[in-house]
Motif scaffolding. Structure first.
Motif, short mmCIF file in Angstrom:
data_model
loop_
_atom_site.label_atom_id
_atom_site.label_comp_id
_atom_site.label_asym_id
_atom_site.label_seq_id
_atom_site.Cartn_x
_atom_site.Cartn_y
_atom_site.Cartn_z
N LYS A 12 3.65 5.27 0.10
CA LYS A 12 4.10 4.00 0.66
C LYS A 12 5.52 3.62 0.24
O LYS A 12 6.03 2.59 0.69
CB LYS A 12 3.15 2.88 0.22
CG LYS A 12 1.73 3.02 0.76
CD LYS A 12 0.86 1.88 0.24
CE LYS A 12 -0.58 1.99 0.77
NZ LYS A 12 -1.43 0.89 0.24
N SER A 13 6.16 4.43 -0.58
CA SER A 13 7.46 4.08 -1.15
C SER A 13 8.61 4.42 -0.20
O SER A 13 8.88 5.60 0.06
CB SER A 13 7.66 4.80 -2.48
OG SER A 13 8.95 4.59 -2.98
N LEU A 14 9.29 3.41 0.33
CA LEU A 14 10.44 3.64 1.20
C LEU A 14 11.60 4.32 0.48
O LEU A 14 12.25 5.20 1.07
CB LEU A 14 10.90 2.33 1.83
CG LEU A 14 10.10 1.85 3.05
CD1 LEU A 14 10.61 0.48 3.51
CD2 LEU A 14 10.19 2.85 4.19
N PRO A 15 11.92 3.95 -0.76
CA PRO A 15 13.00 4.68 -1.45
C PRO A 15 12.71 6.18 -1.58
O PRO A 15 13.62 7.00 -1.44
CB PRO A 15 13.05 4.00 -2.83
CG PRO A 15 12.55 2.63 -2.58
CD PRO A 15 11.48 2.78 -1.54
N LEU A 16 11.45 6.52 -1.82
CA LEU A 16 11.09 7.94 -1.91
C LEU A 16 11.20 8.62 -0.56
O LEU A 16 11.73 9.73 -0.46
CB LEU A 16 9.67 8.07 -2.48
CG LEU A 16 9.14 9.50 -2.63
CD1 LEU A 16 10.06 10.33 -3.50
CD2 LEU A 16 7.72 9.48 -3.19
N TRP A 17 10.72 7.97 0.48
CA TRP A 17 10.84 8.53 1.83
C TRP A 17 12.30 8.69 2.24
O TRP A 17 12.68 9.68 2.87
CB TRP A 17 10.10 7.66 2.84
CG TRP A 17 8.65 7.99 2.97
CD1 TRP A 17 7.59 7.25 2.54
CD2 TRP A 17 8.09 9.17 3.56
NE1 TRP A 17 6.41 7.88 2.82
CE2 TRP A 17 6.68 9.07 3.45
CE3 TRP A 17 8.64 10.30 4.16
CZ2 TRP A 17 5.82 10.06 3.92
CZ3 TRP A 17 7.78 11.29 4.63
CH2 TRP A 17 6.39 11.16 4.52
N SER A 18 13.14 7.72 1.89
CA SER A 18 14.56 7.81 2.25
C SER A 18 15.20 9.00 1.57
O SER A 18 16.03 9.70 2.17
CB SER A 18 15.27 6.52 1.88
OG SER A 18 15.38 6.36 0.48
N MET A 19 14.82 9.26 0.31
CA MET A 19 15.35 10.42 -0.40
C MET A 19 14.89 11.72 0.26
O MET A 19 15.70 12.64 0.49
CB MET A 19 14.89 10.37 -1.86
CG MET A 19 15.39 11.51 -2.71
SD MET A 19 14.70 11.47 -4.39
CE MET A 19 12.99 11.95 -4.07
N CYS A 20 13.60 11.82 0.59
CA CYS A 20 13.06 13.05 1.18
C CYS A 20 13.65 13.32 2.57
O CYS A 20 14.03 14.46 2.89
CB CYS A 20 11.54 12.95 1.27
SG CYS A 20 10.69 13.01 -0.32
N LEU A 21 13.75 12.29 3.40
CA LEU A 21 14.27 12.48 4.75
C LEU A 21 15.76 12.84 4.73
O LEU A 21 16.22 13.68 5.52
CB LEU A 21 14.04 11.22 5.59
CG LEU A 21 12.58 10.92 5.93
CD1 LEU A 21 12.46 9.57 6.63
CD2 LEU A 21 11.99 12.02 6.81
N CYS A 22 16.50 12.22 3.83
CA CYS A 22 17.92 12.55 3.73
C CYS A 22 18.09 13.98 3.20
O CYS A 22 19.00 14.69 3.63
CB CYS A 22 18.62 11.54 2.81
SG CYS A 22 20.42 11.58 2.92
N CYS A 23 17.23 14.38 2.26
CA CYS A 23 17.26 15.77 1.77
C CYS A 23 16.97 16.75 2.91
O CYS A 23 17.62 17.80 3.02
CB CYS A 23 16.24 15.96 0.65
SG CYS A 23 16.75 15.31 -0.95
#
Length: 494
Positions: free
Chosen positions: A288-299
């Motif tokens: 559910k963590s948006l900061p984590l998703w933003s990191m993964c998608l940008c990676c």
């Protein structure tokens, strides 16, 4: 009396104070840097990444002389002694090196096979390293990759299935080495030095690409293509020896570390020391963590851009300028030596900005922006300037040189938002982004096949759009504060 004590993000109540009892006021003002143990470990990790990446890349170079390019019909194990007379470009290579009749499609499967193994072990190895230690996980993974590199010539001679299986298993070991190493910086990386330590280690990837491209053809021409695997396998053996001798999981267990450096590292990590028992993973909160998703998608977006550049620079140069193999190898290698240098420089610059009281979130997002948007923009411009040799090479070099700046941004962001779980999350983000390495050759090959005239333009526009979307998502939702799910409250009795 019962009180509730909020632990450090690692879940431990000041373990450092129990072991060292060093007052913060006594923290040494001056500690060694480049001659220190922590930087020595970063350079050993640099050599490890160099070896891993070179061992993965060399078959891309040797494939030129491993196959009879005049025969594209599939034969699973059709090996001949000597090279085809019709393949004039290879007549200067040693006659005893075997040649195989593998079609371009089969060659593509061989290239991609290592990625299928890598993607499976990046996340689990990060979690495992946090439990049993980085030294063992990465060390044995590097040893496994080295032994399989030495075995590849024999595997190729025993059939295509054996070769592909060997590459998949090698990918499993390489994913373990790449994913497991991030746990080092939970215990060895002072917050103000993490950017430079991580980028010193990660920049070995670009150096491995450069050396593999530069020397692969030279060794093949002088000794035969099997010796490329033997040489880089030998380098891997030396690297394994250095790793098991010099690398330790934390400063406390290192037998030769200076007490001044030991106190400096432990005091700076006093609120982030990893507990002896690995905390359970809050998977639901992570999802559910948006900061984590933003990191993964940008990676993912950045890795797609990087992998396409790494894979297709030789092909692009050949298609635009029609140069011979030797000159192509030299031109293709040049951008990666620039990337190696800029990767190290980016880490130094990030920590310099932090020392000047720049906010951590500003530094992470600035590094990600520089490593994402300008490189993709330069690639979009590239097809319109292909008539100029100097301009094309300049754009390729600058674009490739800016890519490693993300190493000081998204690729170490897990250390900021969840230091207790950073080794696992770094493996997750790299594993997630590794899917781009699998998709990239397939999509790019399809676009080039469907539209040979405008294929490169379509590829570069696609990369720009994906990269921009990932960057915008990270700029909006990316954070550097420790997330609530990465903290732990524990009831203690006084």
């Amino acid at each position: 009396m019962a009180t509730t004590t909020e632990l450090s993000p690692t879940g431990e109540i000041s373990k450092y104070s129990q072991d060292m009892q060093v007052d913060k006021k006594l923290t040494p003002r001056k500690v060694p840097t480049l001659c220190s143990i922590r930087y020595g470990i970063a350079f050993v990790a640099h050599l490890c990444n160099f070896t891993i990446r070179a061992q993965a890349m060399i078959i891309n170079i040797t494939m030129v002389v491993m196959v009879n390019t005049t025969n594209h019909q599939l034969q699973l194990n059709d090996s001949t002694e000597g090279l085809s007379d019709s393949f004039d470009a290879q007549t200067s290579f040693p006659a005893k090196a075997p040649v195989y009749n593998w079609s371009p499609q089969i060659q593509g499967i061989i290239f991609a096979s290592i990625n299928y193994g890598t993607i499976l072990t990046l996340a689990p190895s990060g979690y495992l390293a946090g439990i049993i230690g980085t030294k063992r996980v990465v060390g044995f993974a590097l040893l496994g990759s080295t032994l399989l590199t030495l075995f590849i010539p024999l595997a190729a001679d025993h059939g295509l299935i054996i070769l592909i299986t060997t590459r998949v298993v090698q990918g499993l070991t390489q994913g373990s080495a790449l994913g497991g190493q991030f746990a080092l910086w939970e215990k060895w990386g002072p917050p103000r030095e993490r950017s430079r330590l991580c980028t010193i280690a990660l920049s070995g990837v670009m150096l491995g690409i450069f050396i593999a491209i530069l020397l692969g053809g030279v060794i093949s021409q002088a000794l035969g293509w099997p010796f490329v695997f033997y040489v880089f396998g030998g380098i891997g053996c030396i690297c394994c020896l250095l790793w098991f001798t010099l690398v330790y999981d934390d400063p406390r267990s290192h037998p030769w570390i200076n007490i001044t450096e030991k106190e400096y590292i432990l005091s700076s990590l006093e609120q982030q020391v990893i507990s002896s028992s690995k905390p359970s993973l809050p998977i639901r909160a992570m999802v559910k963590s948006l900061p984590l998703w933003s990191m993964c998608l940008c990676c993912f977006a950045h890795q797609g851009l990087t992998h396409t550049v790494v894979t297709y620079i030789p092909t692009y140069i050949s298609s635009v300028f029609n140069v011979n193999i030797r000159d192509n190898g030299l031109l293709s290698a040049l951008p990666f030596i620039v990337s190696w240098f800029s990767g190290i420089l980016g880490g130094q610059l990030a920590d310099f900005l932090l020392s000047k009281n720049f906010r951590l979130i500003t530094v992470r997002k600035l590094a990600t922006f520089v490593g994402s948007l300008p490189p993709s923009v330069l690639l979009v411009v590239l097809p319109y300037l292909s008539s100029s040799y100097i301009t094309t090479m300049t754009l390729l070099i600058v674009s490739c040189g800016l890519l490693p700046f993300c190493q000081s941004g998204i690729y170490i962001n897990a250390l900021d938002i969840a230091p207790r779980h950073s080794s696992f999350l770094m493996g997750v983000s790299r594993g997630f982004s590794q899917a781009a390495a699998i998709l990239s050759p397939t999509v790019c090959g399809f676009l080039l096949d469907q539209d040979p005239e405008f294929g490169w333009r379509n590829i570069f526009f696609m990369l720009f759009a994906i990269d921009l979307a990932g960057l915008i998502f990270f700029l909006i939702f990316g954070e550097t504060d420790v997330q609530e799910w990465a903290k732990e409250n524990k009831l203690t009795r006084l």
